[in-house]
Design an enzyme around this catalytic site. Structure first.
Site, PDB file in Angstrom:
ATOM      1  N   HIS A 135       0.911  -1.222  -0.111  1.00  0.00           N
ATOM      2  CA  HIS A 135      -0.058  -0.031  -0.012  1.00  0.00           C
ATOM      3  C   HIS A 135       0.876   1.259  -0.183  1.00  0.00           C
ATOM      4  O   HIS A 135       0.710   2.190  -0.947  1.00  0.00           O
ATOM      5  CB  HIS A 135      -0.778   0.006   1.273  1.00  0.00           C
ATOM      6  CG  HIS A 135      -1.673  -1.071   1.482  1.00  0.00           C
ATOM      7  ND1 HIS A 135      -2.697  -1.566   0.515  1.00  0.00           N
ATOM      8  CD2 HIS A 135      -1.689  -2.303   2.674  1.00  0.00           C
ATOM      9  CE1 HIS A 135      -3.225  -2.651   1.014  1.00  0.00           C
ATOM     10  NE2 HIS A 135      -2.590  -2.875   2.302  1.00  0.00           N
TER      11      HIS A 135
HETATM   12  O1  RIB Z   1      -5.475   0.220   4.114  1.00  0.00           O
HETATM   13  C1  RIB Z   1      -3.959   0.079   4.224  1.00  0.00           C
HETATM   14  C2  RIB Z   1      -3.381   1.354   5.160  1.00  0.00           C
HETATM   15  O2  RIB Z   1      -3.724   1.157   6.331  1.00  0.00           O
HETATM   16  C3  RIB Z   1      -1.784   1.188   4.802  1.00  0.00           C
HETATM   17  O3  RIB Z   1      -1.321   2.710   5.157  1.00  0.00           O
HETATM   18  C4  RIB Z   1      -1.371   0.523   6.000  1.00  0.00           C
HETATM   19  O4  RIB Z   1      -0.208   0.753   6.724  1.00  0.00           O
HETATM   20  C5  RIB Z   1      -2.451   0.845   6.940  1.00  0.00           C
HETATM   21  O5  RIB Z   1      -2.305   2.022   7.521  1.00  0.00           O
END
Ligand code: RIB
Ligand code: CA
Length: 317
Positions: free
Chosen positions: A246
């Site tokens: 992500h």
């Molecule tokens: O949904 C994914 C996000 O939520 C990413 O930034 C992960 O690190 C959590 O913060």
């Protein structure tokens, strides 16, 4: 004024945050970006861990000179939800941690963000929030004029064509602080959103992690160890072929936007406390008649992205 992106990362490290921050340090080393600071927020784990982890990561990159700020201990209007089941109690499961040498700055992250943006040239600073958006929302509420200093905000968060990772309808960052996400979306800044729609297509597969392990530097193996631990939850829960990167996707989108595909749309976040709490409503077909307020990433060249990610990690000690 340098023509490379001047970047501040707002973060809740967090294992994928750690990979993103190390990627940013590598890109800084390669003079692809100028990483200005890290601002930390409560999210994956409480703030006492996210700020400590950010400083540990600076030590790993041998960059104890980088300013690190601590910000919000909880969301604007709800209790903090954390994700230790993914990232571990400390937030950085998978590797040995040490007491950080990198100092913590005294100023609150929201004040730092606002004052830095107020002092900056107009449209000069790229914000890359990869955790809940509480710090940015506080900065924009306290000093609305500071938005003028923002070149663009590249947000990791939200989901539309992909099921949520914390509820059926929401990603973690938008769910933890929906009001903050809505405030940032209403800020008038140039916004690009890197949602689960894209990040669930950028997976740390065994083959890709082996390439990291094969790097000759200590951070290659370290990132592989972190991602090995990180990937187990999402592979089991979502049947993915590796941990979704992500937060590194947001860093990549800020520096090499051409690796992604976008559509300009109107996005709103559900700030109610119902079944769609934190959901990102994306007006894909312009049905609302509202003016688009963000570019929504919907595709990624995942092989090119991982090559770039690996190049950045290879530049580290
Ligand atoms: O949904 C994914 C996000 O939520 C990413 O930034 C992960 O690190 C959590 O913060
Ligand atoms: Ca994060």
């Amino acid at each position: 004024m340098s023509n490379i992106p001047q970047i501040i990362i707002d973060t809740d490290p967090g294992q994928d945050d750690a990979a993103a921050i190390l990627m940013a340090f590598g890109l800084d080393k390669l003079n692809k970006i100028n990483l200005l600071a890290l601002s930390c927020v409560a999210g994956n784990v409480p703030l006492k861990y996210t700020q400590k982890n950010a400083r540990i990561i600076c030590d790993w990159a041998k960059r104890s000179d980088l300013p690190v700020y601590a910000g919000a201990v909880k969301p604007l209007a709800k209790a903090l939800l954390t994700a230790e089941e993914v990232h571990g109690k400390t937030g950085l499961d998978g590797v040995v941690l040490h007491e950080p040498q990198t100092p913590l700055q005294n100023e609150h992250a929201a004040i730092f963000l606002a004052q830095t943006l107020l002092a900056a040239e107009k449209n000069s600073i790229t914000l890359v929030p990869i955790g809940p958006l509480t710090n940015l929302a506080l900065a924009f509420l306290l000093y609305p004029d500071c938005v003028a200093g923002v070149k663009e905000i590249v947000i990791m968060g939200g989901t539309f064509f992909e099921a949520g990772n914390v509820t059926p309808n929401a990603d973690f960052n938008f769910f933890v602080d929906p009001l903050a996400a809505q405030i940032v979306l209403n800020s008038g800044a140039n916004i690009r959103i890197v949602p689960l729609d894209v990040t669930h297509k950028a997976l740390a597969t065994e083959e890709r992690m082996q390439k990291l392990r094969d790097l000759p530097n200590e951070n290659g193996k370290r990132v592989a160890d972190i991602l090995q631990s990180y990937g187990r939850f999402d592979t089991q829960q979502f049947g993915l072929n590796g941990g979704p990167l992500h937060d590194p996707c947001a860093v990549a989108a800020a520096v090499r936007p051409e690796l992604f595909s976008y559509k300009e749309v109107f996005v709103a976040v559900d700030t109610s406390f119902g079944v769609c709490e934190g959901a990102s409503s994306v007006d894909w077909h312009g049905k609302s008649g509202k003016t688009p307020n963000a570019y929504w990433c919907y595709a990624v060249d995942d092989n090119a992205f991982f090559d770039y990610f690996t190049q950045a990690i290879a530049a580290l000690p």
